[in-house]
Motif scaffolding. Sequence first.
Motif, PDB file in Angstrom:
ATOM      1  N   TYR A 169      19.937  77.014 126.150  1.00 24.55           N
ATOM      2  CA  TYR A 169      19.687  77.064 124.702  1.00 24.55           C
ATOM      3  C   TYR A 169      18.186  77.213 124.497  1.00 24.55           C
ATOM      4  CZ  TYR A 169      19.535  75.819 119.761  1.00 24.55           C
ATOM      5  OH  TYR A 169      19.320  75.847 118.405  1.00 24.55           O
ATOM      6  N   ALA A 170      17.783  78.105 123.588  1.00 24.50           N
ATOM      7  CA  ALA A 170      16.349  78.326 123.360  1.00 24.50           C
ATOM      8  C   ALA A 170      16.080  78.673 121.905  1.00 24.50           C
ATOM      9  CB  ALA A 170      15.818  79.429 124.267  1.00 24.50           C
ATOM     10  N   ASP A 171      15.133  77.960 121.288  1.00 24.10           N
ATOM     11  CA  ASP A 171      14.588  78.325 119.978  1.00 24.10           C
ATOM     12  C   ASP A 171      13.372  79.216 120.202  1.00 24.10           C
ATOM     13  OD1 ASP A 171      16.370  76.782 118.337  1.00 24.10           O
ATOM     14  OD2 ASP A 171      15.279  74.986 118.968  1.00 24.10           O
ATOM     15  N   TYR A 172      13.143  80.146 119.284  1.00 22.93           N
ATOM     16  CA  TYR A 172      12.012  81.040 119.475  1.00 22.93           C
ATOM     17  C   TYR A 172      11.383  81.445 118.144  1.00 22.93           C
ATOM     18  CZ  TYR A 172      14.986  84.910 117.887  1.00 22.93           C
ATOM     19  OH  TYR A 172      15.792  85.727 117.137  1.00 22.93           O
ATOM     20  N   THR A 173      10.146  81.876 118.218  1.00 27.65           N
ATOM     21  CA  THR A 173       9.469  82.562 117.122  1.00 27.65           C
ATOM     22  C   THR A 173       8.821  83.818 117.703  1.00 27.65           C
ATOM     23  OG1 THR A 173       7.385  81.359 117.461  1.00 27.65           O
ATOM     24  CG2 THR A 173       8.964  80.410 115.887  1.00 27.65           C
ATOM     25  N   GLY A 174       8.685  84.821 116.870  1.00 31.44           N
ATOM     26  CA  GLY A 174       8.086  86.059 117.358  1.00 31.44           C
ATOM     27  C   GLY A 174       7.994  87.100 116.260  1.00 31.44           C
ATOM     28  N   GLY A 207      14.598  82.285 115.536  1.00 31.22           N
ATOM     29  CA  GLY A 207      16.023  82.024 115.696  1.00 31.22           C
ATOM     30  C   GLY A 207      16.300  81.260 116.970  1.00 31.22           C
ATOM     31  N   SER A 208      17.513  81.350 117.439  1.00 31.12           N
ATOM     32  CA  SER A 208      17.900  80.664 118.669  1.00 31.12           C
ATOM     33  C   SER A 208      18.911  81.505 119.414  1.00 31.12           C
ATOM     34  CB  SER A 208      18.481  79.277 118.371  1.00 31.12           C
ATOM     35  OG  SER A 208      19.668  79.403 117.590  1.00 31.12           O
ATOM     36  N   VAL A 209      18.938  81.323 120.726  1.00 30.44           N
ATOM     37  CA  VAL A 209      19.916  82.002 121.583  1.00 30.44           C
ATOM     38  C   VAL A 209      20.554  80.960 122.488  1.00 30.44           C
ATOM     39  CG1 VAL A 209      18.745  84.238 121.563  1.00 30.44           C
ATOM     40  CG2 VAL A 209      18.147  82.556 123.313  1.00 30.44           C
ATOM     41  N   SER A 210      21.765  81.223 122.907  1.00 29.03           N
ATOM     42  CA  SER A 210      22.434  80.292 123.818  1.00 29.03           C
ATOM     43  C   SER A 210      23.466  81.054 124.630  1.00 29.03           C
ATOM     44  CB  SER A 210      23.110  79.145 123.050  1.00 29.03           C
ATOM     45  OG  SER A 210      24.106  79.666 122.174  1.00 29.03           O
ATOM     46  N   GLY A 211      23.805  80.504 125.786  1.00 31.20           N
ATOM     47  CA  GLY A 211      24.809  81.120 126.625  1.00 31.20           C
ATOM     48  C   GLY A 211      24.880  80.428 127.970  1.00 31.20           C
ATOM     49  N   PHE A 212      25.816  80.897 128.791  1.00 30.81           N
ATOM     50  CA  PHE A 212      26.041  80.308 130.108  1.00 30.81           C
ATOM     51  C   PHE A 212      25.353  81.158 131.164  1.00 30.81           C
ATOM     52  CE2 PHE A 212      28.828  79.733 133.929  1.00 30.81           C
ATOM     53  CZ  PHE A 212      28.496  78.396 134.164  1.00 30.81           C
TER      54      PHE A 212
END
Length: 362
Positions: A169-174, A207-212
């Motif tokens: 899981y990761a939050d990001y700005t860009g 936003g954020s991204v997530s996965g296995f």
Amino acid sequence: MEEISPKKSELKKSCVNCGAELTYAPGTTELKCDYCGHTETIAPSENGFEELELKPYLEKMGSQKHSEEITMLHCKNCGANQHIEENYKSLSCIYCGSPLIIEDAYKEEWILPGAVLPFQIDQKKAFQIFKKWVDGLWFAPNNLKKAALDPEKTRGLYAPYWTFDAQLYADYTGQRGEYYYVTKTVGSGKNKRTVQERRTRWYPASGSVSGFVDDTLIKASNQKTGVIPQKIARWNLKMLKPFDSSYLAGFVTEKYTIPLLEGHLESNKIAEQIADSWIRRDIGGDTQQVTSTDMTLSEETFKHVLLPVYVSTYRFKGKRYNFFVNGQSGVISGERPYSFWKIFFFVLAILCVIGLIYLFSK
């Protein structure tokens, strides 16, 4: 008296007909007797793969039920730790060819393999691949074949690797960049012309991204010499089988020299690269800038896996060379000598041709 169960990683089976040790037949699910030809089927595992929880192993290595002692031989020349089956006629390091002394064998704790990728090609096929490779080498010395082509020196190795699984899981700005083009006039006089110049409009993104993250593969051994080339270090992990010592019969098994903690740190770097790729895809546009990333990994598990490689060491004019064949795909990579005189005369021939062309053009 309590009965001591045999080590899972050192179980051996004998032929019911003649008593000789059975060895694994590459590309099959069978053990075979090299003396009388008797075969036995390796029973499939009923439990499947068992992913081990990472945190307890990082906190206290070796205290879990999935660890045990194994008999090892350490190569003082290149640093490899290897367990060599009894049916080898001579003991030598599979990487560098240095002699190994059986009296130097010692017991060492290791994490039991969770999976093994059985050999799909046999030693004979691996040697044929090597022979074809040597025959096709440009500028190789004429007597290289005599020095290198010894089938007895081509041996199968199960190389150790770590695999790591985790929920990412990761939050990001860009920023998201979108291209647009403007028409500009450049030059002057007869050279005056219009060109399209690309520019970028930037828009804030977050936003954020997530996965296995599944089966991040990390090498688990380091040698001073004879390192497995990246070119052949690609396996189809979908063919992994639950660990069964039967698949190891007749092959060298190397113990990891890169500890689990170090392997985990390396896998985190790959997880960061995966997160960055997911983030850029999530931002979209024509180009992206990632300003900050806050990544966390959870539900982390790992496996110790053994992957198949054929290794050979040969000497030519006092220098040692290695070659490697992927035991699943047959891809080969190796070191080779060059003939100074063949290169010299080849270059000389090219210069002569160029000289003749120049003379005739006059």
